[in-house]
Scaffold this motif. Sequence first.
Motif, PDB file in Angstrom:
ATOM      1  N   GLY A 564       0.838  -1.188   0.000  1.00 27.92           N
ATOM      2  CA  GLY A 564       0.000   0.000   0.000  1.00 27.92           C
ATOM      3  C   GLY A 564       0.873   1.238   0.000  1.00 27.92           C
ATOM      4  O   GLY A 564       2.080   1.177  -0.266  1.00 27.92           O
ATOM      5  N   ASP A 572      -3.551  -1.669  -0.065  1.00 27.81           N
ATOM      6  CA  ASP A 572      -4.077  -2.002  -1.382  1.00 27.81           C
ATOM      7  C   ASP A 572      -4.593  -3.438  -1.305  1.00 27.81           C
ATOM      8  O   ASP A 572      -3.846  -4.401  -1.495  1.00 27.81           O
ATOM      9  CB  ASP A 572      -2.965  -1.880  -2.426  1.00 27.81           C
ATOM     10  CG  ASP A 572      -3.470  -2.074  -3.851  1.00 27.81           C
ATOM     11  OD1 ASP A 572      -4.509  -2.749  -4.023  1.00 27.81           O
ATOM     12  OD2 ASP A 572      -2.807  -1.577  -4.782  1.00 27.81           O
ATOM     13  N   ARG A 575      -4.136  -5.801  -4.370  1.00 27.33           N
ATOM     14  CA  ARG A 575      -2.735  -6.215  -4.518  1.00 27.33           C
ATOM     15  C   ARG A 575      -2.352  -7.221  -3.445  1.00 27.33           C
ATOM     16  O   ARG A 575      -1.625  -8.181  -3.694  1.00 27.33           O
ATOM     17  CB  ARG A 575      -1.831  -4.989  -4.445  1.00 27.33           C
ATOM     18  CG  ARG A 575      -0.369  -5.267  -4.711  1.00 27.33           C
ATOM     19  CD  ARG A 575       0.419  -3.981  -4.609  1.00 27.33           C
ATOM     20  NE  ARG A 575       1.847  -4.225  -4.615  1.00 27.33           N
ATOM     21  CZ  ARG A 575       2.730  -3.386  -4.111  1.00 27.33           C
ATOM     22  NH1 ARG A 575       2.315  -2.240  -3.550  1.00 27.33           N
ATOM     23  NH2 ARG A 575       4.009  -3.662  -4.154  1.00 27.33           N
TER      24      ARG A 575
END
Length: 597
Positions: A564, A572, A575
Amino acid sequence: MSSFKLSRRSLLALAGVGLTSGCAQRSEPAVSRDERRPLSVRIKTVPADRDAAATKLARYLATRLKRVGIGATVVPMSREELRRSVLVNHDFDMYVYRLPLRRDPDFLRPTLHSRYAPDSGWQNPFGSEDRSLDELLNRQRTERGATRTETVRSIQTRFAESQPFTPVAVPDSTWASRPDRVEWPGGGPPHRVSSYLAARPVDSDATPTTATSTSETRLRMALTDARPTENLNPLSASFRADRTVVRLVYDSLGRACDGTVRPWMASSWTWHEGDSNALSVDLREDGEWHDGRAITASDVAFTFELLSDTALGSLDRPVPSPRYRGRASLVDEVTTRSPHELTLEFGDVDEAVAARALSVPILPKHVWEQYARQTKVAQLDGSDHTEALGRKNLDPVGSGPLRVTEAAPGESLSMEPFESHFLSTETVGGSLAEFDGGFSFDALEFTVLPSGGATVELLSDGTLDASANSLSPGAAEKAREDGGLAVETGDPKWCYHVGYNHRNPPFDDSEFRRAVARLVDRPSLVERLFDGEATGVVSPLETTRYAPEGREWDDALADLRFLGGRGTDSLDVKRAKSTFWDAGYPYSSDGELLVEK
């Protein structure tokens, strides 16, 4: 002359599959979703009223795990329960707590080496089994100088790759004291042996508020950790006593002074010429235990034997002491040559590493020998347990500069100078000159308080003289607002970390552990949990002179970077889930991370 061999436990047979570094890309999981189940984990830690930072870190981690599809529950428990669960019974998925730090990197060997995985205490509680890491940990013991430094850096690189546990932050150590009452030596916190022995009362016409007479001087310390008042067994793992208090009660052959281990209970020692693995030791001839019995070389030999096996051969297998196991294992053989002379023989280790064994507390044989027997109740994990490990030892017999006079469990601990200690009876010089004459006060008193805030209040009104435990950021700020208090910051004592139980899948997978580590945004946590008064770390040695650096270290960090915006605490999630998927962990249609049944 007498001699005996200390038993050594053979190296564990390691699995043939080593830990991998890097993240292998997997287009499809090897196991179908039908053969998997949603992962749910329990994160054990201590209650917020005992360690707010640990509790907040555990909750932070649980929230991040839930966001990536992992069921996570924070399980608060008392410190004793947590230590027993993690350090003795190895009954945990994950935990959040403090890892004690040491200056010498050799402390990582018992902490991480696979041979210690079955043992209790800080002897590899994670169950880590990594051949590459084992080899490096063994190698650094035989090296010195730049060669050893390079190996220690390689250890940290391998640590980052295998991620046996995840270091998060090392908080600043902050304490407060009343400069009008006590003159402390410069350069260190008050709660350590050297500080207590070098401290001097400040001349004042004011009578201490709790003194019984104007001629009496008492050093009054605040404790926010009750354990030193409840257990003074230096061998205890689940109820670890305060290291400083133990060292005030029990002497060791040597003590670290200015970064070098120098004779303490020993009057002198000599490394054998041409053989750096043998040391001849001369004890101080007039040494006494607190009960008046004479100290002899047999007590030293007994101590190393007891640390190796607290059952002294009475059981089918050794029951080593969880504490000091790594240091005691450096010694292969002890030979007593006279009541005050002995020889220590070490394994294939460098002198500087071997010297760590000289810092174990020496125990009186006439007191401890009777406890080298199995208890009626085995450990909770079913393993053997001895009385030597289980006794609380609240009336300890040591040979240190102070002796215990009263212990009120959970409330207070009182000590007074031991008049027969060598610092009081001999004129010492050299590195010990500042301790000449021994402890300068009539008594040392510890009072247990619920918080750092309560500590500052009693310091401000003059009831107490200094804080023994590090203050929280809020309490430290409150102390700085009081013009009558001195507030200082010193060397860190511990590292907050996330521990994984490698005995249980999926925590036996280094790629999974690295994926979890990447959910942690250290800069953000340092501000949120510690008000900026901490250092975010990826290595347990990052705040020492062995701090890693270079291209190899940078490459290792690539697989540990926060998933992140660094410093923003903005994870994130897409991700992050992709990272777990790439590590071989698929998701259900409901977004739950799946593991093998």
